[in-house]
Design an enzyme around this catalytic site. Structure first.
Site, PDB file in Angstrom:
ATOM      1  N   ASP A 284       0.815  -1.208   0.000  1.00 21.34           N
ATOM      2  CA  ASP A 284       0.000   0.000   0.000  1.00 21.34           C
ATOM      3  C   ASP A 284       0.856   1.268   0.000  1.00 21.34           C
ATOM      4  O   ASP A 284       1.828   1.374   0.736  1.00 21.34           O
ATOM      5  CB  ASP A 284      -0.882  -0.018   1.258  1.00 21.34           C
ATOM      6  CG  ASP A 284      -1.822   1.159   1.309  1.00 21.34           C
ATOM      7  OD1 ASP A 284      -2.670   1.259   0.404  1.00 21.34           O
ATOM      8  OD2 ASP A 284      -1.704   1.974   2.239  1.00 21.34           O
ATOM      9  N   GLU A 326       1.167  -0.819  -5.239  1.00 22.52           N
ATOM     10  CA  GLU A 326       0.084   0.156  -5.378  1.00 22.52           C
ATOM     11  C   GLU A 326       0.728   1.531  -5.473  1.00 22.52           C
ATOM     12  O   GLU A 326       0.949   2.208  -4.484  1.00 22.52           O
ATOM     13  CB  GLU A 326      -0.891   0.109  -4.191  1.00 22.52           C
ATOM     14  CG  GLU A 326      -2.150   0.921  -4.445  1.00 22.52           C
ATOM     15  CD  GLU A 326      -2.306   2.193  -3.621  1.00 22.52           C
ATOM     16  OE1 GLU A 326      -3.174   3.023  -3.950  1.00 22.52           O
ATOM     17  OE2 GLU A 326      -1.568   2.392  -2.647  1.00 22.52           O
TER      18      GLU A 326
HETATM   19  C1  GLC Z   1      -3.943   3.440  -0.478  1.00 21.12           C
HETATM   20  C2  GLC Z   1      -5.323   2.866  -0.356  1.00 21.12           C
HETATM   21  C3  GLC Z   1      -6.274   3.941   0.014  1.00 21.12           C
HETATM   22  C4  GLC Z   1      -5.831   4.525   1.317  1.00 21.12           C
HETATM   23  C5  GLC Z   1      -4.381   4.973   1.262  1.00 21.12           C
HETATM   24  C6  GLC Z   1      -3.860   5.221   2.637  1.00 21.12           C
HETATM   25  O1  GLC Z   1      -3.855   4.375  -1.481  1.00 21.12           O
HETATM   26  O2  GLC Z   1      -5.696   2.249  -1.555  1.00 21.12           O
HETATM   27  O3  GLC Z   1      -7.581   3.456   0.110  1.00 21.12           O
HETATM   28  O4  GLC Z   1      -6.635   5.636   1.607  1.00 21.12           O
HETATM   29  O5  GLC Z   1      -3.545   3.989   0.723  1.00 21.12           O
HETATM   30  O6  GLC Z   1      -3.605   4.000   3.306  1.00 21.12           O
HETATM   31  C1  GLC Z   2      -3.935   6.745  -2.839  1.00 19.13           C
HETATM   32  C2  GLC Z   2      -5.182   7.545  -2.669  1.00 19.13           C
HETATM   33  C3  GLC Z   2      -5.480   8.305  -3.908  1.00 19.13           C
HETATM   34  C4  GLC Z   2      -4.304   9.150  -4.255  1.00 19.13           C
HETATM   35  C5  GLC Z   2      -3.058   8.320  -4.341  1.00 19.13           C
HETATM   36  C6  GLC Z   2      -1.895   9.194  -4.484  1.00 19.13           C
HETATM   37  O1  GLC Z   2      -4.103   5.799  -3.848  1.00 19.13           O
HETATM   38  O2  GLC Z   2      -6.256   6.748  -2.370  1.00 19.13           O
HETATM   39  O3  GLC Z   2      -6.563   9.140  -3.696  1.00 19.13           O
HETATM   40  O4  GLC Z   2      -4.547   9.769  -5.479  1.00 19.13           O
HETATM   41  O5  GLC Z   2      -2.868   7.553  -3.177  1.00 19.13           O
HETATM   42  O6  GLC Z   2      -0.774   8.435  -4.795  1.00 19.13           O
END
Ligand code: GLC
Ligand code: GLC
Length: 631
Positions: A284, A326
Site C-alpha cells: 500500500d 500500489e
Molecule cells: C492506499 C489505499 C487507500 C488509502 C491509502 C492510505 O492508497 O488504496 O484506500 O486511503 O492507501 O492507506
Molecule cells: C492513494 C489515494 C489516492 C491518491 C493516491 C496518491 O491511492 O487513495 O486518492 O490519489 O494515493 O498516490
C-alpha cells in the site's frame, strides 16, 4: 557492537552468530536461502543504514526474525513454496482472475467469506483480495487502512485463526489470498505510535515527530497534499503541540524507514502474515515510504532499495510470497516498482484511467498510445488490470504523452472530472468528486463501474460500456481484477453521507454492501444485472480458453478507424486480435486493413468462423476477440 561494513564477508559471520543466538542454528533449507540472499540484502542495508550505529545489530535481528519465521512456517506452506519454485510463472497464466471485496460489506465476516467460496469458484476466481481486515480505530479508519495491529484481525470480522483457516480453504479451491501490507503508516492507536508519542526508548524514531513547524514547513515546500479535505499539507499537530508526519488521514502516521528498527519491525510483521497463508501482499502507498527534505518525498530511490531489501528477506523465509505495487503516480514512476526484485505484480492505473478517458471522449488514441508505449514489463512480472478499485480514479496519464496527440493535459483533466461528476451536459456518467483541491485545481472522481458507465443514468449503452471496459481489462494480459458486485452492475450507494464515519470520504459511494438483490437477478436476462453477469462470465470463460492471453506481450494494430482501439496478443501459432469500438456509432473495418491476416479467423467469444476478407462491423461499444493468423 561493531558497525556495518561494506565488505559483507566480515559481517556475515558476525550476523550468523548473532542471529543463531536468537533463533537457534539455521536448518539446512534456511542456511541455503540465507547464503543465496544475504549478498543481496547486505549492500542494501549498508546503503540505507550504514551510517547508523545500530545497522549491524538491526540486520542481525532481521535475519533472526527470518530464521525463526522459517522454523514456524507451516509444512503445507513450505510445500507450496516448492511448488511455486517449480512453476515460477504461475501468476502469468490466462486463468488468473482476481476479485476484491470488503469483508464486512461483502460477506459480514470471515466466515461469510468462506461461505462465498462456491460462488468465487463459479465465477472463476484464482485470486481474492480482502480489503484491510486488521485491528483499527473505531469510527473512521480509512476503511481499515489505519492499522493498529498487524497481528490481530478486527474482532468484528473474526480472528487470525479464522484468516489462516480461510487461506487454507481458498488454497484448496485454487484461490490465492491477497491482503494489504499497509507499511507506509500505522494508525495513531498502534502500540508503536503510543510509545513513540510517550517518548519510550526504542520507539522515539518510529515516526517523524517535530517540536515545531520549522521542519514541517520546510518539507511542505515540495510535497503534495494527498487528502486536503482532511488536513492541509502532510503533518498534523499532536495534543502536546508537536507535529507528526501524516500523508493521508490525521490518524495515519507515516513510519520512519530511515530508522532500521522500523524496517526490522515491519519485516517481522510481513513474515508473520506470510505464515498465515497469504500469498500476495498488496504494498500500500508504496511511493511514499521514504522522505527527504527538498524533494517531493515520493518514489525516491530509497523506496526501491527498501522494497528490494524486503524481497531479499522474503526469499529467505517465505519464498513464494509476491508483492503487488500500489503506486498511483506518473506512469514513468509506476513502472519503476515492477521487477522480480521489487514488486512482481502492479496495479495498472494508467490503462484503468485511460479506459474511462476513452469512453468519455469516444477517442481511443491516448489508450492506444499507452498500450503501445507503456505496457511492456520486465520478463516474469505482470500487470493487475482492473476497471476500477475501491479508490478514486485520478487522471495519471503523462502530460507529454497527451501533448503529442495535441491534447492539453490540464484542460483535459478538468473536462474528464466534469464529465464524470455530472457537470458536463449530456454525460452518461453518474460519479462524484473526490478531494477537490481549490488551491491546485486538482480533483479525482468516484463511482461504481455501472454508475460511471451509464447504467445508473438509464443510458441504453450503459451495460455495453461495462462489458467493453472489462473486455479491455481482460485482454491486455496479467491478472484481471474484478471489484466484486460490479459483475452484477452494482450502482452507487449515496447513503455514505448519512454516516459520520464515511460522510467525509466520497470513495464510499462506490463501496456498497453486497448487492443481494442484483445477485438474485443475475440469471435474468431482462435485468441490467443479468446482462452484465452473462456478458462478463462469457468473457471470463473465453479468456480461460485462450492461452494467447497469458503473459503480457502486446502489439498495437492500426484499425484505421477514429473510434476503434486495436491490439494483438501473440501466441504460438496465431494472434488474438482485439478490436474495441469506444464510439456511439457502428464501426466498419475494411478488408484491406485486415489483409495482413489470413481470411479465416475465429471469434473466441462465440466460436464463430469469421471471413476477414469481407471486413468487419463493430456495434457501438462493441468489441471482438479474434484468433487470426498473420500471413
Ligand atoms: C492506499 C489505499 C487507500 C488509502 C491509502 C492510505 O492508497 O488504496 O484506500 O486511503 O492507501 O492507506
Ligand atoms: C492513494 C489515494 C489516492 C491518491 C493516491 C496518491 O491511492 O487513495 O486518492 O490519489 O494515493 O498516490
Amino acid at each position: 557492537m561493531p558497525r556495518l561494513t561494506a565488505e559483507w564477508t566480515g559481517d556475515i559471520e558476525e550476523i550468523r552468530r548473532l542471529a543463531s543466538q536468537r533463533a537457534g542454528t539455521f536448518d539446512a533449507a534456511f542456511a541455503r536461502r540465507f547464503t543465496a540472499h544475504f549478498p543481496t540484502l547486505h549492500p542494501l542495508f549498508v546503503t540505507l543504514y550504514g551510517e547508523r550505529d545500530d545497522g549491524l545489530e538491526q540486520l542481525a535481528a532481521v535475519i533472526a526474525e527470518a530464521a525463526a519465521s522459517w522454523n514456524e512456517r507451516p509444512l503445507e506452506l513450505k510445500a507450496r513454496d516448492d511448488l511455486r519454485e517449480q512453476e515460477p510463472d504461475w501468476y502469468l497464466s490466462n486463468q488468473m482472475l482476481g476479485g476484491v471485496c470488503y469483508v464486512d460489506r461483502y460477506a459480514g465476516d470471515l466466515r461469510g467469506v468462506r461461505d462465498s467460496i462456491p460462488y468465487f469458484e463459479e465465477l472463476g476466481l484464482t485470486y481474492l483480495h480482502l480489503m484491510p481486515l486488521f485491528e483499527s480505530p473505531e469510527g473512521n479508519s480509512d476503511g481499515g487502512y489505519a492499522v493498529s495491529s498487524y497481528r490481530h484481525v478486527n474482532p468484528a470480522l473474526g480472528t487470525m485463526q479464522d484468516l489462516s483457516a480461510l487461506a487454507a480453504d481458498l488454497r484448496l479451491a485454487g484461490i490465492s489470498l491477497v491482503v494489504d501490507f499497509i507499511f507506509n503508516h500505522t494508525s495513531s492507536e498502534h502500540e508503536w505510535a503510543r510509545k513513540a508519542v510517550a517518548g519510550e526508548p526504542g520507539y522515539e524514531d518510529f515516526y517523524l515527530i517535530f517540536p515545531d513547524r520549522t521542519m514541517p514547513d520546510a518539507y511542505e515546500q515540495t510535497v503534495r497534499e494527498i487528502f486536503p479535505d482532511d488536513h492541509p499539507g502532510s503533518f498534523v499537530q499532536l495534543p502536546d503541540g508537536r507535529w507528526i508526519w501524516a500523508t493521508f488521514y490525521h490518524f495515519q502516521w507515516d513510519l520512519n524507514y530511515a530508522n532500521p528498527a522500523v524496517f526490522r519491525a515491519m519485516a517481522g510483521e510481513m513474515l508473520f502474515l506470510a505464515n498465515q497463508g497469504v500469498e500476495i501482499l498488496r504494498m500500500d502507498a508504496v511511493a511514499f515510504i521514504w522522505k527527504q527534505l527538498g524533494t517531493p518525498s515520493e518514489s525516491l530511490p530509497e523506496a526501491h532499495l527498501l522494497l528490494r531489501a524486503f524481497n531479499a528477506v522474503l526469499r529467505m523465509a517465505a519464498p513464494s510470497l509476491l508483492f503487488k505495487s500500489e503506486a498511483i503516480v506518473h506512469p514513468d514512476e509506476v513502472i519503476e516498482y515492477v521487477s522480480l526484485e521489487e514488486c512482481q505484480l502492479s496495479y495498472n492505473p494508467l490503462q484503468m484511467a485511460l479506459t474511462w478517458e476513452a469512453l468519455a471522449t469516444r477517442d481511443p488514441r491516448l489508450l492506444q498510445q499507452a498500450l503501445e508505449r507503456r505496457h511492456a514489463l520486465p520478463a516474469g512480472t505482470a500487470w493487475v488490470n482492473y476497471v476500477r478499485s475501491h479508490d478514486d480514479i485520478g487522471w495519471t496519464f503523462a502530460d507529454e504523452d497527451a501533448a503529442e496527440l495535441g491534447i492539453d493535459a490540464y484542460s483535459h483533466r478538468r473536462f474528464l472530472n466534469d464529465f464524470y461528476v455530472t457537470r458536463f451536459p449530456g454525460s452518461f456518467a453518474r460519479g462524484v468528486p473526490f478531494q477537490e483541491n481549490p488551491k491546485t485545481g486538482d480533483a479525482r472522481i468516484a463511482g461504481t463501474t455501472a454508475s460511471l458507465a451509464g447504467v445508473e443514468a438509464g443510458d441504453p449503452a450503459g451495460v455495453d460500456r461495462v462489458l467493453l471496459a472489462h473486455a479491455i481489462a481482460m485482454s491486455t494480459g496479467g491478472v484481471a481484477l474484478l471489484y466484486l458486485g460490479d459483475e452484477v452492475a452494482q450502482l452507487n450507494d449515496y447513503s455514505y453521507v448519512d454516516d459520520e464515519t464515511t460522510a467525509g470520504d466520497s470513495r464510499w459511494v462506490h463501496r456498497p454492501r453486497r448487492p443481494a438483490e442484483r445477485y438474485d437477478q443475475r440469471t435474468d436476462a431482462a435485468t441490467d444485472a443479468g446482462r452484465v453477469y452473462s456478458g462478463l462470465t462469457a468473457l471470463i470463460r473465453a479468456r480461460q480458453g485462450t492461452p494467447e492471453f497469458a503473459g503480457g506481450e502486446l502489439i498495437g494494430f492500426d484499425a484505421r478507424h477514429p473510434s476503434v482501439l486495436a491490439y494483438q496478443r501473440p501466441g504460438a501459432d496465431a494472434v488474438i486480435l482485439v478490436l474495441a469500438n469506444v464510439g456511439d456509432d457502428p464501426a466498419l473495418i475494411d478488408p484491406l486493413t485486415l489483409s495482413g491476416f489470413s481470411s479465416a479467423a475465429t471469434d473466441v467469444l462465440s466460436g464463430d468462423e469469421i471471413d476477414l476478407a469481407r471486413g468487419l462491423a463493430l456495434l457501438p461499444h462493441g468489441f471482438v476477440w479474434l484468433r487470426a493468423t498473420p500471413r
